[in-house]
Scaffold this active site. Sequence first.
Site, PDB file in Angstrom:
ATOM      1  N   PRO A 288      17.132 -37.404 -57.965  1.00 21.70           N
ATOM      2  CA  PRO A 288      16.919 -36.276 -57.216  1.00 21.70           C
ATOM      3  C   PRO A 288      18.552 -35.462 -58.038  1.00 21.70           C
ATOM      4  CG  PRO A 288      19.247 -38.657 -56.838  1.00 21.70           C
ATOM      5  CD  PRO A 288      17.446 -39.111 -58.391  1.00 21.70           C
ATOM      6  N   ARG A 326      17.555 -17.716 -55.534  1.00 20.16           N
ATOM      7  CA  ARG A 326      16.545 -18.481 -54.584  1.00 20.16           C
ATOM      8  C   ARG A 326      15.582 -17.495 -53.645  1.00 20.16           C
ATOM      9  NH1 ARG A 326      17.082 -21.895 -51.732  1.00 20.16           N
ATOM     10  NH2 ARG A 326      15.176 -23.627 -53.044  1.00 20.16           N
ATOM     11  N   CYS A 356      19.762  -3.489 -58.533  1.00 20.44           N
ATOM     12  CA  CYS A 356      18.345  -2.376 -58.745  1.00 20.44           C
ATOM     13  C   CYS A 356      17.618  -3.351 -58.826  1.00 20.44           C
ATOM     14  CB  CYS A 356      19.458  -1.485 -59.615  1.00 20.44           C
ATOM     15  SG  CYS A 356      21.054  -0.290 -59.623  1.00 20.44           S
TER      16      CYS A 356
HETATM   17  N1  LLP Z   1      12.695 -34.460 -61.538  1.00 20.42           N
HETATM   18  C1  LLP Z   1      12.303 -33.397 -62.818  1.00 20.42           C
HETATM   19  C2  LLP Z   1      10.767 -33.858 -63.406  1.00 20.42           C
HETATM   20  C3  LLP Z   1      11.961 -32.716 -62.028  1.00 20.42           C
HETATM   21  O1  LLP Z   1      10.918 -30.913 -62.706  1.00 20.42           O
HETATM   22  C4  LLP Z   1      12.988 -31.842 -60.913  1.00 20.42           C
HETATM   23  C5  LLP Z   1      12.852 -30.793 -60.730  1.00 20.42           C
HETATM   24  C6  LLP Z   1      13.680 -32.623 -60.971  1.00 20.42           C
HETATM   25  C7  LLP Z   1      13.986 -34.837 -60.961  1.00 20.42           C
HETATM   26  C8  LLP Z   1      15.115 -32.130 -59.629  1.00 20.42           C
HETATM   27  O2  LLP Z   1      14.124 -32.236 -58.285  1.00 20.42           O
HETATM   28  P1  LLP Z   1      15.435 -32.089 -57.197  1.00 20.42           P
HETATM   29  O3  LLP Z   1      15.346 -33.949 -57.090  1.00 20.42           O
HETATM   30  O4  LLP Z   1      16.174 -31.430 -57.344  1.00 20.42           O
HETATM   31  O5  LLP Z   1      13.927 -31.497 -55.730  1.00 20.42           O
HETATM   32  N2  LLP Z   1      15.054 -24.313 -58.996  1.00 20.42           N
HETATM   33  C9  LLP Z   1      14.001 -24.702 -57.765  1.00 20.42           C
HETATM   34  C10 LLP Z   1      13.553 -25.915 -58.073  1.00 20.42           C
HETATM   35  C11 LLP Z   1      13.373 -26.296 -59.388  1.00 20.42           C
HETATM   36  C12 LLP Z   1      12.608 -27.883 -59.515  1.00 20.42           C
HETATM   37  C13 LLP Z   1      12.424 -27.928 -60.712  1.00 20.42           C
HETATM   38  N3  LLP Z   1      12.480 -29.220 -61.221  1.00 20.42           N
HETATM   39  C14 LLP Z   1      14.551 -24.137 -56.470  1.00 20.42           C
HETATM   40  O6  LLP Z   1      15.946 -23.156 -56.054  1.00 20.42           O
HETATM   41  O7  LLP Z   1      13.731 -24.254 -55.356  1.00 20.42           O
END
Ligand code: LLP
Length: 432
Positions: A288, A326, A356
């Site tokens: 997570p 975001r 800009c």
């Molecule tokens: N494991 C893998 C293989 C991943 O690709 C990711 C996130 C995570 C874990 C963690 O995911 P989380 O628990 O944080 O949802 N920049 C985007 C989110 C990109 C997520 C990429 N991978 C945003 O701001 O929403």
Amino acid sequence: MHQFRYVGNKLFCEGVAIETLVKKFGTPLYVYSQGTLAGHYQKLDAAMSGVDHLICFAMKSNSNLSVLRTLANLGSGFDIVSDGELHRVIKAGGDPRKCVFAGAGKTASEIEFALKQNVYAFNAESEPELERINTVAARLKKIAPISVRVNPNVEAKTHSKITTGTYEDKFGIAFEQIEGVYARASKLKNLRLRGVQMHIGSQITETTPFEQAVRKMLPLVTKLKARHALEFFSIGGGLGIVYKPALASGSEAWWKTAAAKNILTPQKYADRLLPLLQPLGMKILMEPGRFISGNAGILVTHVEYVKRTGRKNFVIVDAAMNDLIRPAFYEAYHEILPLAKKNAPAISSDVVGGVCESGDYFCKDRPLPKFVAGEHLALMSAGAYGFVMASNYNSRPLTCEVLVHGKKFAAVRERQAMKEIWSGEQVADWLK
Ligand code: LLP
């Protein structure tokens, strides 16, 4: 739950008025709550206590050294995606042996560094990668611990830019090919097949997609465990958070009614998944990111100007898309609150930065109290994928980051000095 709330009419992080931090450090300013980071980690850890498990915080969501140290002190491992992230873990005092190395593009030198640091496992995403890991490991006379990332082809019902578990995405290896891949990988002498991994996407706010993916994986995982003596099953990350209403989601009372509100809680997640996972008799890994860091941080900004055009009320602030991308990138919602609560009537507003680009906005046509120049606003739920995605676009310095712990606070990253923006650059000789 998180620890940002109004005390009187002032927004606080734990025991500190945000206003105090603004006076000391200026804006734009990221503020993180240590208690919230720890609380989220501990809630998930407790909910999963029915299985042998390891939480590997996805540090791509927030890699500040103090954030990492807070979690490392609680026993967290880390989901890393580059050698830079592994260097950060080491610098922060985390344990490389609790790191899983993910990502579809690992270079030979990254693999070498990770092998030397004895990472827990490589989450491999292709057969050429498995071969490369094997070659590097042979050269170093090491055995590389491996899990393969399975693409379960499950629709996670999230934003298209953050769904990762379908065959439209570049991630992992297709479900149907996995048994063959493990059979071939088992013949590579410098690999040790240690586990199997999946991840279906990010900001998933229902338990059903997780449950569907785990159910789909179970027969495969059982077979692979028997054939290759696998030790662990990583169920990935992706647990969503409450962006709206962010402030209310800080209170215990609000969470008490979360069950009725169809909100994903660690308990609901564990209640649905543990009965499926327990019979496997394997160690369960989780990755997570957002769940731990998302609501633990805010971005504070100063209102520079208020500009009314015929149709719009623009609130122009000193933070911009380079500080928090975001909204521009995903049309993401971040709740916007004044640092000093006010009773001004709500007026439809666009809060925008000074970059800009027309995409440089934090909200559009949102009813907000009428702000005036000189006030400060907080963009809530900015602890995940906030600072880490910041850039120097428009030659704007990276912001300062502050960590709060009770009544204590410290700058855990100084505001970038102007000259650092071009450090490493030079004017070519022939131009001089
Ligand atoms: N494991 C893998 C293989 C991943 O690709 C990711 C996130 C995570 C874990 C963690 O995911 P989380 O628990 O944080 O949802 N920049 C985007 C989110 C990109 C997520 C990429 N991978 C945003 O701001 O929403």
